[in-house]
Design a protein around this motif. Structure first.
Motif, PDB file in Angstrom:
ATOM      1  N   UNK A   1     -25.531  -3.209  11.066  1.00 18.29           N
ATOM      2  CA  UNK A   1     -24.687  -2.246   9.921  1.00 18.29           C
ATOM      3  C   UNK A   1     -22.884  -2.447   9.966  1.00 18.29           C
ATOM      4  N   UNK A   2     -21.435  -2.497   9.232  1.00 17.08           N
ATOM      5  CA  UNK A   2     -20.977  -2.437   9.445  1.00 17.08           C
ATOM      6  C   UNK A   2     -19.702  -1.702   8.137  1.00 17.08           C
ATOM      7  N   UNK A   3     -19.175  -0.839   7.907  1.00 17.91           N
ATOM      8  CA  UNK A   3     -18.797  -0.465   6.583  1.00 17.91           C
ATOM      9  C   UNK A   3     -17.476  -0.993   6.665  1.00 17.91           C
ATOM     10  N   UNK A   4     -17.104  -1.936   6.113  1.00 17.54           N
ATOM     11  CA  UNK A   4     -15.540  -2.344   5.392  1.00 17.54           C
ATOM     12  C   UNK A   4     -15.023  -1.687   4.803  1.00 17.54           C
ATOM     13  N   UNK A   5     -13.505  -1.722   4.652  1.00 14.05           N
ATOM     14  CA  UNK A   5     -12.204  -0.804   4.193  1.00 14.05           C
ATOM     15  C   UNK A   5     -12.951  -0.977   2.387  1.00 14.05           C
ATOM     16  N   UNK A   6     -12.765  -0.016   1.780  1.00 12.61           N
ATOM     17  CA  UNK A   6     -13.387   0.547   0.400  1.00 12.61           C
ATOM     18  C   UNK A   6     -12.422  -0.788  -0.874  1.00 12.61           C
ATOM     19  N   UNK A   7     -11.879  -1.185  -0.256  1.00 10.35           N
ATOM     20  CA  UNK A   7     -10.233  -2.251  -1.207  1.00 10.35           C
ATOM     21  C   UNK A   7     -10.191  -3.903  -0.633  1.00 10.35           C
ATOM     22  N   UNK A   8     -12.383  -3.914   0.084  1.00 10.91           N
ATOM     23  CA  UNK A   8     -12.167  -5.137   0.395  1.00 10.91           C
ATOM     24  C   UNK A   8     -13.045  -5.687  -0.608  1.00 10.91           C
ATOM     25  N   UNK A   9     -12.485  -7.104  -1.198  1.00 11.40           N
ATOM     26  CA  UNK A   9     -13.090  -7.743  -2.190  1.00 11.40           C
ATOM     27  C   UNK A   9     -13.995  -8.679  -1.569  1.00 11.40           C
ATOM     28  N   UNK A  10     -14.639  -9.250  -1.200  1.00 12.60           N
ATOM     29  CA  UNK A  10     -14.935  -9.800  -1.073  1.00 12.60           C
ATOM     30  C   UNK A  10     -16.479  -9.828  -1.175  1.00 12.60           C
ATOM     31  N   UNK A  11     -16.648 -11.056  -2.055  1.00 11.67           N
ATOM     32  CA  UNK A  11     -18.005 -11.044  -3.636  1.00 11.67           C
ATOM     33  C   UNK A  11     -19.443 -10.581  -2.728  1.00 11.67           C
ATOM     34  N   UNK A  12     -19.804 -10.322  -3.131  1.00  7.26           N
ATOM     35  CA  UNK A  12     -21.445  -9.425  -2.565  1.00  7.26           C
ATOM     36  C   UNK A  12     -22.548 -10.566  -2.873  1.00  7.26           C
TER      37      UNK A  12
ATOM     38  N   UNK B   1       6.541   1.197  11.916  1.00  6.68           N
ATOM     39  CA  UNK B   1       6.157   1.899  11.080  1.00  6.68           C
ATOM     40  C   UNK B   1       6.955   1.866   9.444  1.00  6.68           C
ATOM     41  N   UNK B   2       5.597   1.361   9.098  1.00  7.05           N
ATOM     42  CA  UNK B   2       7.285   1.131   7.639  1.00  7.05           C
ATOM     43  C   UNK B   2       6.192   2.837   6.902  1.00  7.05           C
ATOM     44  N   UNK B   3       7.558   3.525   6.230  1.00  8.68           N
ATOM     45  CA  UNK B   3       7.252   4.237   4.442  1.00  8.68           C
ATOM     46  C   UNK B   3       8.873   4.584   4.178  1.00  8.68           C
ATOM     47  N   UNK B   4       8.289   5.038   3.277  1.00  3.01           N
ATOM     48  CA  UNK B   4       9.738   4.975   2.141  1.00  3.01           C
ATOM     49  C   UNK B   4      11.210   5.528   2.817  1.00  3.01           C
ATOM     50  N   UNK B   5      11.255   6.241   4.029  1.00  2.00           N
ATOM     51  CA  UNK B   5      12.409   6.212   4.079  1.00  2.00           C
ATOM     52  C   UNK B   5      12.766   5.039   5.334  1.00  2.00           C
ATOM     53  N   UNK B   6      11.873   4.454   6.115  1.00  2.49           N
ATOM     54  CA  UNK B   6      11.947   3.346   5.999  1.00  2.49           C
ATOM     55  C   UNK B   6      12.775   1.881   5.244  1.00  2.49           C
TER      56      UNK B   6
ATOM     57  N   UNK C   1       0.521  -1.109  -0.585  1.00  2.00           N
ATOM     58  CA  UNK C   1       0.096  -0.248  -0.110  1.00  2.00           C
ATOM     59  C   UNK C   1       1.027   1.148  -0.041  1.00  2.00           C
ATOM     60  N   UNK C   2       1.955   1.576   0.667  1.00  2.00           N
ATOM     61  CA  UNK C   2       3.048   2.460   1.140  1.00  2.00           C
ATOM     62  C   UNK C   2       3.500   2.694  -0.563  1.00  2.00           C
ATOM     63  N   UNK C   3       4.187   1.449  -1.558  1.00  2.00           N
ATOM     64  CA  UNK C   3       4.422   2.049  -2.350  1.00  2.00           C
ATOM     65  C   UNK C   3       3.315   1.566  -3.555  1.00  2.00           C
ATOM     66  N   UNK C   4       1.970   1.948  -3.414  1.00  2.00           N
ATOM     67  CA  UNK C   4       1.161   1.992  -4.621  1.00  2.00           C
ATOM     68  C   UNK C   4       0.323   2.850  -4.409  1.00  2.00           C
ATOM     69  N   UNK C   5      -0.252   3.874  -3.551  1.00  2.00           N
ATOM     70  CA  UNK C   5      -1.259   3.787  -2.855  1.00  2.00           C
ATOM     71  C   UNK C   5      -2.858   4.352  -3.497  1.00  2.00           C
ATOM     72  N   UNK C   6      -2.672   3.917  -4.939  1.00  2.00           N
ATOM     73  CA  UNK C   6      -3.371   4.475  -5.348  1.00  2.00           C
ATOM     74  C   UNK C   6      -4.458   2.954  -5.476  1.00  2.00           C
ATOM     75  N   UNK C   7      -3.715   1.931  -5.040  1.00  2.00           N
ATOM     76  CA  UNK C   7      -4.543   0.797  -5.347  1.00  2.00           C
ATOM     77  C   UNK C   7      -3.922   0.125  -3.698  1.00  2.00           C
TER      78      UNK C   7
END
Length: 326
Positions: free
Chosen positions: A214-225, A96-101, A63-69
């Motif tokens: 009701x719970x909102x999962x992360x937008x990137x969750x790939x669980x099949x509807x 903590x993982x970032x580009x400096x680390x 996620x750090x290296x590809x924040x758009x996805x």
């Protein structure tokens, strides 16, 4: 169990946790492959009478290296920590993982983190673990450093399932995207479980006789509807069976955001604001659009009957499943 979030300069490790066996990895999913590494660390720590710790990284490096996805996390940090505690670890270090680390050298990682901060007596990791700038540190580098600096290194081979296929987080994500929660559980070693705050929805379920948590999962969750037989655990630890809909509610909503809506059997309390977890035991059907609410209610009654029947006969698939979903 202690969870550390900061780096070695801001958050010194307590003396009673130094000198332990350190399992290193992302461990997203804490699946059976990860468990082969983690259990080896626990065994070594118990045999030597030293602490067993996990060193992992937040956020996920991909996620750090590809924040758009951002990557679909099978186990976000709080859920992962709960699983690791259930396995028996004394502490989880979420570094903590970032580009400096990521730009730090492999040698610096060994010196500043493994030796100076953790005082590691043994490092346990997968056979393909790489670290440091440009992934310059690998198994051979780690073993050589261990010999030079006085800590042991145990490398664990890839874990394969009964069909001789390697168990991986990406493989499990693929199964969940197909709604194959039973097959995913076989690779995880426990039922796939999500954790989130119960929020208010449109409260339409109440008018239909099916109030939902009701719970909102992360937008990137790939669980099949679809519709699933589930078990919900409240903040107080109590468990209740239920049936859940994950998806976009096409019968009642246009272009809605994905939501997990759980109808908890034989329950009339208020769950708003609670952090609850939902474990998935079976996929009942895909999400459908019905011709009106009457047809929807008829189908919901069938879903409830099928979920009750399925959940009546379930049993734990392992120790971790017993602790998480039973």
């Amino acid at each position: 169990m202690t969870v550390f979030h900061r780096n070695e300069k801001k958050n010194p490790l307590p003396d009673n946790l130094r000198g332990g066996v350190i399992a290193i990895g992302n461990f997203d999913g804490v699946h059976r492959g990860h468990q082969s590494v983690l259990n080896r660390a626990l065994e070594l720590a118990e045999a030597r009478g030293v602490p067993a710790l996990v060193l992992t990284f937040e956020p996920h490096p991909r996620t750090v290296f590809n924040p758009q996805k951002p990557v679909f996390r099978l186990t976000p940090a709080p859920m992962r920590a709960r699983l690791l505690q259930a396995m028996g670890f004394q502490s989880v270090i979420e570094y903590p993982f970032d580009r400096d680390f990521a730009g730090r050298s492999a040698q610096e990682f060994i010196e500043s983190i493994l030796i100076d901060w953790l005082g590691a007596s043994e490092v346990v990791t997968g056979f393909d673990f790489h670290f440091g700038k440009g992934r310059e540190g690998g198994p051979a580098f780690l073993m050589q450093a261990g010999k030079a600096r006085g800590f042991g290194v145990t490398l664990v081979d890839a874990f394969r399932d009964e069909g001789a296929e390697v168990v991986s987080s990406s493989r499990i994500r693929g199964l969940l995207s197909q709604g194959a929660v039973v097959e995913a559980a076989g690779l995880l070693g426990y039922r796939f479980t999500v954790e989130a705050e119960v929020i208010k929805g449109k409260q339409l379920g109440r008018t239909l006789g099916y109030p939902t948590a009701n719970m909102a999962l992360a937008p990137e969750a790939e669980l099949k509807p679809g519709i699933y037989a589930v078990r919900l655990r409240r903040a107080d630890g109590s468990l209740r069976d239920g049936v859940a809909s994950f998806g976009y509610r096409p019968t009642v909503t246009e272009n809605g955001a994905a939501l997990l809506e759980t109808f908890v059997f034989d329950f009339s309390g208020d769950l708003y604001g609670e952090i609850c977890s939902v474990s998935f035991f079976g996929h009942l059907r895909d999400e459908l659009k019905f011709d009106g609410l009457d047809a929807l209610v008829v189908q919901m009654k069938r879903d409830e009957e099928e979920a009750r029947a399925l959940l009546q006969g379930v049993s734990p698939i392992g120790d971790l499943d017993q602790k998480i979903a039973f």
